[in-house]
Design an enzyme around this catalytic site. Structure first.
Site, PDB file in Angstrom:
ATOM      1  N   THR A  86       0.824  -1.219   0.000  1.00 44.14           N
ATOM      2  CA  THR A  86       0.000   0.000   0.000  1.00 44.14           C
ATOM      3  C   THR A  86       0.852   1.261   0.000  1.00 44.14           C
ATOM      4  OG1 THR A  86      -0.214   0.561   2.374  1.00 44.14           O
ATOM      5  CG2 THR A  86      -1.556  -1.264   1.572  1.00 44.14           C
ATOM      6  N   SER A  88       2.914   4.406  -0.686  1.00 41.41           N
ATOM      7  CA  SER A  88       3.127   5.279  -1.841  1.00 41.41           C
ATOM      8  C   SER A  88       2.844   6.694  -1.355  1.00 41.41           C
ATOM      9  CB  SER A  88       2.138   4.915  -2.967  1.00 41.41           C
ATOM     10  OG  SER A  88       2.586   5.350  -4.222  1.00 41.41           O
ATOM     11  N   LYS A 165       0.790   6.975  -9.702  1.00 38.57           N
ATOM     12  CA  LYS A 165       0.004   5.755  -9.467  1.00 38.57           C
ATOM     13  C   LYS A 165      -0.138   4.943 -10.761  1.00 38.57           C
ATOM     14  CE  LYS A 165      -1.480   4.730  -6.025  1.00 38.57           C
ATOM     15  NZ  LYS A 165      -0.765   3.978  -4.945  1.00 38.57           N
TER      16      LYS A 165
HETATM   17  P1  NAP Z   1      -1.289   7.723   3.747  1.00 34.92           P
HETATM   18  O1  NAP Z   1      -2.002   7.687   5.039  1.00 34.92           O
HETATM   19  O2  NAP Z   1      -0.487   8.935   3.402  1.00 34.92           O
HETATM   20  O3  NAP Z   1      -0.368   6.439   3.644  1.00 34.92           O
HETATM   21  C1  NAP Z   1       0.731   6.363   2.769  1.00 34.92           C
HETATM   22  C2  NAP Z   1       1.713   5.351   3.329  1.00 34.92           C
HETATM   23  O4  NAP Z   1       2.836   5.262   2.434  1.00 34.92           O
HETATM   24  C3  NAP Z   1       2.272   5.778   4.700  1.00 34.92           C
HETATM   25  O5  NAP Z   1       2.438   4.642   5.493  1.00 34.92           O
HETATM   26  C4  NAP Z   1       3.615   6.370   4.325  1.00 34.92           C
HETATM   27  O6  NAP Z   1       4.573   6.309   5.374  1.00 34.92           O
HETATM   28  C5  NAP Z   1       4.016   5.429   3.198  1.00 34.92           C
HETATM   29  N1  NAP Z   1       5.104   6.021   2.415  1.00 34.92           N
HETATM   30  C6  NAP Z   1       5.083   7.146   1.674  1.00 34.92           C
HETATM   31  N2  NAP Z   1       6.302   7.360   1.147  1.00 34.92           N
HETATM   32  C7  NAP Z   1       7.096   6.356   1.591  1.00 34.92           C
HETATM   33  C8  NAP Z   1       8.468   6.015   1.414  1.00 34.92           C
HETATM   34  N3  NAP Z   1       9.303   6.757   0.676  1.00 34.92           N
HETATM   35  N4  NAP Z   1       8.933   4.887   1.997  1.00 34.92           N
HETATM   36  C9  NAP Z   1       8.118   4.122   2.776  1.00 34.92           C
HETATM   37  N5  NAP Z   1       6.821   4.391   2.991  1.00 34.92           N
HETATM   38  C10 NAP Z   1       6.321   5.496   2.404  1.00 34.92           C
HETATM   39  O7  NAP Z   1      -2.297   7.537   2.542  1.00 34.92           O
HETATM   40  P2  NAP Z   1      -3.491   6.511   2.305  1.00 34.92           P
HETATM   41  O8  NAP Z   1      -4.652   7.322   1.916  1.00 34.92           O
HETATM   42  O9  NAP Z   1      -3.611   5.521   3.391  1.00 34.92           O
HETATM   43  O10 NAP Z   1      -2.961   5.786   0.992  1.00 34.92           O
HETATM   44  C11 NAP Z   1      -2.495   4.443   1.004  1.00 34.92           C
HETATM   45  C12 NAP Z   1      -2.434   3.944  -0.430  1.00 34.92           C
HETATM   46  O11 NAP Z   1      -3.734   4.046  -1.012  1.00 34.92           O
HETATM   47  C13 NAP Z   1      -1.497   4.740  -1.331  1.00 34.92           C
HETATM   48  O12 NAP Z   1      -0.911   3.848  -2.238  1.00 34.92           O
HETATM   49  C14 NAP Z   1      -2.445   5.704  -2.057  1.00 34.92           C
HETATM   50  O13 NAP Z   1      -1.923   6.101  -3.303  1.00 34.92           O
HETATM   51  C15 NAP Z   1      -3.652   4.780  -2.225  1.00 34.92           C
HETATM   52  N6  NAP Z   1      -4.934   5.473  -2.446  1.00 34.92           N
HETATM   53  C16 NAP Z   1      -5.432   6.347  -1.503  1.00 34.92           C
HETATM   54  C17 NAP Z   1      -6.661   6.971  -1.733  1.00 34.92           C
HETATM   55  C18 NAP Z   1      -7.291   7.907  -0.729  1.00 34.92           C
HETATM   56  O14 NAP Z   1      -8.253   8.626  -1.091  1.00 34.92           O
HETATM   57  N7  NAP Z   1      -6.850   7.939   0.516  1.00 34.92           N
HETATM   58  C19 NAP Z   1      -7.355   6.702  -2.929  1.00 34.92           C
HETATM   59  C20 NAP Z   1      -6.813   5.822  -3.856  1.00 34.92           C
HETATM   60  C21 NAP Z   1      -5.605   5.194  -3.605  1.00 34.92           C
HETATM   61  P3  NAP Z   1       4.719   7.526   6.452  1.00 34.92           P
HETATM   62  O15 NAP Z   1       3.583   7.330   7.438  1.00 34.92           O
HETATM   63  O16 NAP Z   1       6.065   7.296   7.042  1.00 34.92           O
HETATM   64  O17 NAP Z   1       4.610   8.801   5.671  1.00 34.92           O
END
Ligand code: NAP
Length: 342
Positions: A86, A88, A165
């Site tokens: 997950t 990103s 993405k």
């Molecule tokens: P989030 O809370 O920002 O989670 C992102 C995760 O990725 C966090 O654990 C972050 O770690 C980690 N990350 C980012 N950069 C990194 C790096 N360089 N190395 C290691 N870990 C890293 O966002 P989320 O909404 O839960 O999103 C999770 C996934 O779902 C992502 O792939 C996102 O693109 C996808 N997504 C989200 C949505 C939405 O509306 N929320 C919709 C579609 C898809 P840290 O905590 O250390 O920053």
């Protein structure tokens, strides 16, 4: 059968919900965090939502990994049955250099997949996004987006996040096709994800509701999004590892398209005394503001756009209809209000 799952990005908003559902289903979770000190925080967020916390320290463990670094991936993958990737970057504002998003998204996905292949991990679930599906216009004649559609990453109107993405998901499918044909990959492609976060370290989608509740914007832009409840997104991640027939599939996680004003009205109905904007700003005003504000400029291509999504595959995989996204918006607002964050 219980599986041991490597859950990357365990500190994320969606991943914490996935961890709860994996543990409730009897699986073991090894979460990756950038810094091991975040492990306790994730466990604290997850614990209150479990029906049984016995031996949680051994059922939910952590390793440190960074998407931009090679260190640790091979060790993290030892004895893993399923890679659930997950992690990103998902920032609210687009960076000046789009490689700040694209490199960790694409290189991180490939690091994870290569390490999985080396360790003999055969099942992979990758969190992609509808931005990899519906970022470009529908082909003429089509009326709704489905899993056959792809965002064109060369499209100038696709922002850095959408490109990151799309390219990451394309890299994952190409890797499996060319280098690991016996690896079973499923992508979950969520729309805009809402629903109460498990702790105060929530991601970008909840920040949008926070901004709405702060009432600083007098009007809303005429935009909308495919929207989905985080519990359905998490459930899809868990369900696919129990359904081998989902191997090779993209699964779009979306309840439906909602105008931003629909989301605002749902929250306003639940909290009528709060100052929440519900009026729509004229598009010309947003275009003018976009000359000065890059965040506003980024939404200009979506002004007035209304999309339709075919969520039949997600419903079939879940075995039930999607939760209603406006209710998820109200739950997000309730969390922020109850915890006095707005
Ligand atoms: P989030 O809370 O920002 O989670 C992102 C995760 O990725 C966090 O654990 C972050 O770690 C980690 N990350 C980012 N950069 C990194 C790096 N360089 N190395 C290691 N870990 C890293 O966002 P989320 O909404 O839960 O999103 C999770 C996934 O779902 C992502 O792939 C996102 O693109 C996808 N997504 C989200 C949505 C939405 O509306 N929320 C919709 C579609 C898809 P840290 O905590 O250390 O920053």
């Amino acid at each position: 059968m219980p599986q041991t799952v490597l859950l990357t990005g365990a500190s994320g908003y969606i991943a914490k919900h996935i961890a709860v559902q994996l543990l409730e289903a009897g699986h073991l979770v090894r979460g990756t965090v950038r810094n091991l000190s975040r492990g306790a925080e994730v466990a604290d967020a997850v614990r209150p939502h479990l029906s049984d916390t016995t031996d949680l320290d051994s059922r939910l463990t952590f390793v440190a990994l960074d998407l931009n670094e090679d260190d640790g991936w091979d060790d993290a993958m030892a004895d893993i049955d399923v890679l659930m990737h997950t992690a990103s970057p998902f920032p609210l504002a687009q960076p000046k250099d789009e490689d700040d998003l694209i490199r960790p998204a694409v290189d991180g996905a490939l690091r994870a997949l290569r390490a999985a292949k080396t360790a003999g991990v055969k099942r992979v679930v990758l969190t992609s996004s509808t931005v990899a599906i519906s970022g470009s216009q529908l082909p003429s004649g089509d009326t709704s987006f489905d899993e056959t559609n792809w965002t064109d990453p060369t499209d100038r109107e696709v922002n850095a996040y959408g490109r990151s993405k799309t390219l990451a998901e394309q890299a994952a499918w190409a890797f499996v096709r060319d280098e690991a044909p016996d690896m079973a990959l499923t992508t979950i492609n969520p729309a805009f994800v809402l629903g109460a976060p498990l702790d105060q370290n929530f991601g970008t989608s909840i920040r949008v509701i926070e901004r709405l509740l702060k009432g600083k914007d007098p009007m809303l832009p005429d935009v909308g999004f495919g929207t989905v409840d985080v519990q359905d997104v998490a459930a899809l991640h868990v369900r696919v590892i129990e359904k081998p027939e989902t191997s090779g599939q993209r699964i779009m996680a979306v309840d439906g398209f909602y105008a931003f004003a629909d989301i605002a009205h749902a929250i306003k109905s639940a909290y009528p005394n709060r100052k929440i904007p519900t009026r729509i700003a004229p598009n010309f005003l947003i275009r003018v503001l976009g000359l000065f504000d890059p965040d506003i400029k980024a939404i200009i291509p979506n002004l007035g756009r209304v999309d339709k999504y075919d969520n039949a595959r997600a419903i079939a995989t879940l075995g039930h209809g999607m939760r209603q996204a406006p209710k998820a918006a109200v739950s997000s607002a309730a969390y922020l209000i109850d915890n006095k964050l707005v």
